[in-house]
Design an enzyme around this catalytic site. Structure first.
Site, PDB file in Angstrom:
ATOM      1  N   PHE A 110       0.734  -1.269  -0.133  1.00 27.73           N
ATOM      2  CA  PHE A 110       0.085   0.008  -0.184  1.00 27.73           C
ATOM      3  C   PHE A 110       0.783   1.218   0.204  1.00 27.73           C
ATOM      4  O   PHE A 110       1.915   1.276   0.746  1.00 27.73           O
ATOM      5  CB  PHE A 110      -0.814  -0.086   1.312  1.00 27.73           C
ATOM      6  CG  PHE A 110      -1.949   1.273   1.475  1.00 27.73           C
ATOM      7  CD1 PHE A 110      -2.772   1.417   0.263  1.00 27.73           C
ATOM      8  CD2 PHE A 110      -1.487   2.123   2.279  1.00 27.73           C
ATOM      9  CE1 PHE A 110      -3.488   2.519   0.470  1.00 27.73           C
ATOM     10  CE2 PHE A 110      -2.377   3.151   2.277  1.00 27.73           C
ATOM     11  CZ  PHE A 110      -3.371   3.633   1.508  1.00 27.73           C
ATOM     12  N   MET A 470       0.428  32.780 -22.964  1.00 27.06           N
ATOM     13  CA  MET A 470       1.643  32.378 -23.911  1.00 27.06           C
ATOM     14  C   MET A 470       1.083  31.538 -24.920  1.00 27.06           C
ATOM     15  O   MET A 470       1.683  31.674 -26.124  1.00 27.06           O
ATOM     16  CB  MET A 470       2.843  31.827 -23.006  1.00 27.06           C
ATOM     17  CG  MET A 470       4.089  31.782 -23.733  1.00 27.06           C
ATOM     18  SD  MET A 470       4.504  33.490 -24.697  1.00 27.06           S
ATOM     19  CE  MET A 470       5.563  34.056 -23.497  1.00 27.06           C
TER      20      MET A 470
END
Lengths: 557, 167
Positions: A110, A470
């Site tokens: 896990f 941009m």
């Protein structure tokens, strides 16, 4: 006996670490338990990416190693962008990650991820510690590697049983580190220094091309001395801004894709180019074959692999910039012959200045310039990535090194807000202003939570144009105005800030800018100024990708 | 473009091979062959890498390898007087009443050892430079090569000089 976690924190304190940015989780619980009553200041971020960026911003603003901490699996993976950002800009960061216990390594346990493997290509070095007794040596090596030579991030992966493992109380911490495979060169080779001095003495049109390595090396005084002794103009990369005072007469500002026209012309016309802690990045050089076509090249860098990587060099000098420049200066005769060259550059400067339109509209460049006037070179400016970054680089007058913090190499949107937090801890009492875009700011906007919790006095100035500006600019210029997925719906940033408990105001008129910025600067604590700027303003001048750097558009030719 | 033989001395630590090979793939360098083993000093290993590239590329390979903290030394042996060896194990079809004698004869000419015999195969061990092994391989193809194992190349400087003693 004491635990590995305790040894870790003790090691950090011995390295001079005062602040770390982190986020807890299962396998780092033993470390957090030690942190709980340690003198180390821990700043709880809202996302691990921000922890890495904050450590990076801390390092850039202070010159010391920044430290971040995350748990295993997703926590560690979330650091990746921040580590890569630091790697590209050679920033000393030590990233600590928890890992599943060694008995479970490789078992897909896990929250297990192979962060050691994942970060191999984006760290200067990394460690997977398997025994608690190795920690003192690993910590010493990590800080040493991160902060010396060409700096960079180092990751230490800490399995839970290493943190809980016991070592004798009297375990020794090394006082020095010696690694056979890592011996950075500091001083330049005398023969190369001699050759460089000869070229510098002969040159009629020298140009110093200065990169971030100059700032990392702390070589601003040597740089100034060299430039003034030679009468040589200086152009800096995005990362080099602040290495020379922005209003020094020899300073030409930034070169490259969005550099000043006069800096780019100077590169094309110079007869000797001295690259100082710079790496001939494609955003600087444009088409490399046409970069500095008339020049002999001296390249000074602490990393031998950068020399000759992109551009062939006449005189390579491997060494620390500060030492090499000092060696060079002592060999140069006083008195310069660059008068005609500087006159030529001044002509270009007069014809192609960096201007902003004065038409009463709210241009983003005006916001940056006003901020620059108000701060007058004091404090730290942090940017996000995109148009906001380029306007800040072009129009803010940086007067000192480490006054400008930006993600250059990787161009990481979402970098600015957490990096600004880090800068605040590195430089308490100084103004830290983030120049943001509305796109980038939303990439780590959850950090308003951290800023509010610790009352981190970041001033956020949003150049809000409702676009990923941009990219939109490229679409306008190169994709026939087809604005594919670059328009952002309006966001009430001040509302979001207020929800976190942070003050702010909206600015919609040019005439309100100065007062709003004054208010922000004077405000005690964090503040957001949401400036609604002209939506389709472009960053000019601009060298299109793949063009030569003297082939600019938008520089009023 | 030509072959370069690099001798890389490394700290024998977990992940070091991964760092070296990762560097090659990430920077787009091609490995022709690679051989790793421990060496005369405890805790260190030697990696012999054959790369194909022009001088500039190979220079960059060497510089990038040198940047790895666990890499102690990189030497380019290409222009140096050296001995190079590879080892191959070749399992080839060889019927007792038919081709076996011929295969054994070829093996002898190449000074290769027969290291195992099956009812219808023999397995040969051969060492030499790449050309020699290529030649043997070509000669054995008509008999039917069942399996072929080749190691990477290793190389050593001729004479008294050692890679480690050099600055």
């Amino acid at each position: 006996m004491k635990t590995g976690a305790k040894v870790l924190i003790e090691g950090l304190l011995r390295q001079g670490t005062k602040t770390i940015f982190g986020y807890p989780g299962g396998v780092v619980l033993p470390i957090y338990d030690v942190l709980y009553d340690s003198p180390l200041q821990h700043i709880l971020v809202r996302h691990e990416q921000a922890a890495a960026h904050a450590a990076d911003g801390y390092a850039r603003a202070s010159g010391r190693v920044g430290v971040c901490l995350a748990t295993s699996g997703p926590g560690a993976c979330n650091l990746v962008t921040g580590i890569a950002t630091a790697y590209m800009d050679s920033i000393p960061v030590v990233a600590l990650t928890g890992q599943v216990p060694t008995s479970l390594l490789g078992n897909d346990a896990f929250q297990e991820s192979d962060i050691h493997g994942i970060t191999m290509p984006i760290t200067k070095h990394n460690y997977l510690v398997t025994r608690a007794e190795d920690l003192p040596q690993v910590i010493a090596e990590a800080f040493y590697i991160a902060s010396t030579g060409r700096p960079g991030p180092v990751l230490i992966d800490l399995p839970k049983d290493v943190s809980t493992g016991e070592v004798p109380d009297e375990i020794e911490f090394p006082t020095s580190v010696n690694l056979r495979g890592y011996q950075p060169t500091v001083k330049g080779h005398p023969r190369q220094i001699e050759r460089a001095a000869e070229l510098l003495t002969k040159a009629e049109r020298p140009l110093l091309y200065v990169g971030g390595g100059t700032i990392l090396s702390g070589a601003e005084q040597e740089l100034l001395a060299l430039a003034e002794r030679l009468g040589a103009p200086v152009t800096t990369t995005l990362m080099g801004l602040g290495a020379i005072c922005g209003d020094h007469p020899l300073n030409l500002g930034m070169l490259g894709m969005h550099g000043t026209a006069y800096a780019n012309y100077a590169v094309t016309e110079c007869d000797l180019l001295v690259a100082i802690g710079a790496r001939f990045d494609d955003r600087v050089t444009g088409r490399i074959e046409t970069f500095a076509p008339n020049a002999q090249v001296i390249h000074i860098d602490v990393d031998p692999a950068e020399i000759g990587k992109n551009k062939s060099v006449d005189v390579p000098i491997v060494g620390d910039v500060r030492h090499v420049l000092a060696q060079l200066i002592s060999r140069l005769p006083a008195g310069s012959k660059t008068g005609p060259w500087l006159a030529r550059i001044d002509q270009w400067r007069a014809i192609h200045p960096l201007t902003i339109r004065d038409d009463g509209l709210l241009h983003p460049q005006y916001v940056v310039r006003t901020l620059s006037e108000l701060l007058d070179g004091e404090g730290v400016i942090v940017s996000e990535v995109g148009q906001n970054q380029m306007w800040a680089a072009q129009h803010f007058c940086f007067k000192k090194p480490r006054s400008w913090i930006t993600s250059g190499g990787l161009g990481t949107m979402g970098y600015g807000l957490p990096a600004a937090m880090g800068a605040c801890f590195a430089r308490p009492g100084e103004q830290v202003v983030l120049i943001a875009g509305d796109g980038s700011l939303q990439m780590n906007i959850q950090e308003f939570g951290t800023i509010a919790q610790y009352r981190i006095p970041v001033k956020v100035v949003v150049l809000n144009n409702g676009f990923l500006g941009m990219v939109r600019q490229w679409q306008e210029l190169f994709y026939e105005h087809r604005y594919a997925y670059t328009e952002l719906p309006p966001v009430n940033f001040v509302g979001i800030a207020r929800a976190y408990g942070i003050d702010g105001m909206v600015v919609e008129e040019c005439g309100e800018v100065r007062e709003a910025l004054r208010t922000a600067i004077a405000h005690d604590g964090p503040f957001v100024v949401d400036v609604h700027v002209e939506r389709e303003e472009n960053v000019f001048p601009m060298v299109p990708a793949g063009a030569a750097i003297n082939e600019m558009i938008g520089s009023r030719l | 473009m030509k072959q370069h033989t690099l001798s890389v001395l490394v700290e024998n630590r977990a992940g070091v091979l991964s760092r070296v090979t990762g560097l090659f793939s990430r920077r787009g360098f091609n490995i022709e062959s690679l051989a790793v083993g421990t060496c005369e000093e405890e805790g260190t290993s030697r990696i012999t890498i054959v790369v194909f590239g022009d001088d500039r590329e190979v220079e960059q390979v060497i510089k990038q390898l040198n940047k790895l903290i666990d890499v102690i030394k990189v030497s380019d042996l290409t222009e140096r007087a050296r001995v190079e060896r590879e080892l191959a194990l070749i399992k080839v079809s060889a019927d007792p009443g038919g081709t076996r004698a011929e295969v054994m004869q070829i093996a002898t000419i190449f000074r290769s050892q027969v290291i195992d015999v099956g009812s219808k195969t023999v397995t040969l061990e051969v060492t030499g430079d790449s050309d020699k092994i290529d030649a043997l391989q070509r000669l054995l193809v008509p008999y039917g090569i069942r399996e072929l194992y080749r190691t990477g190349r290793i190389a050593v400087l001729r004479g008294q000089k050692t890679v480690k003693s050099e600055k």
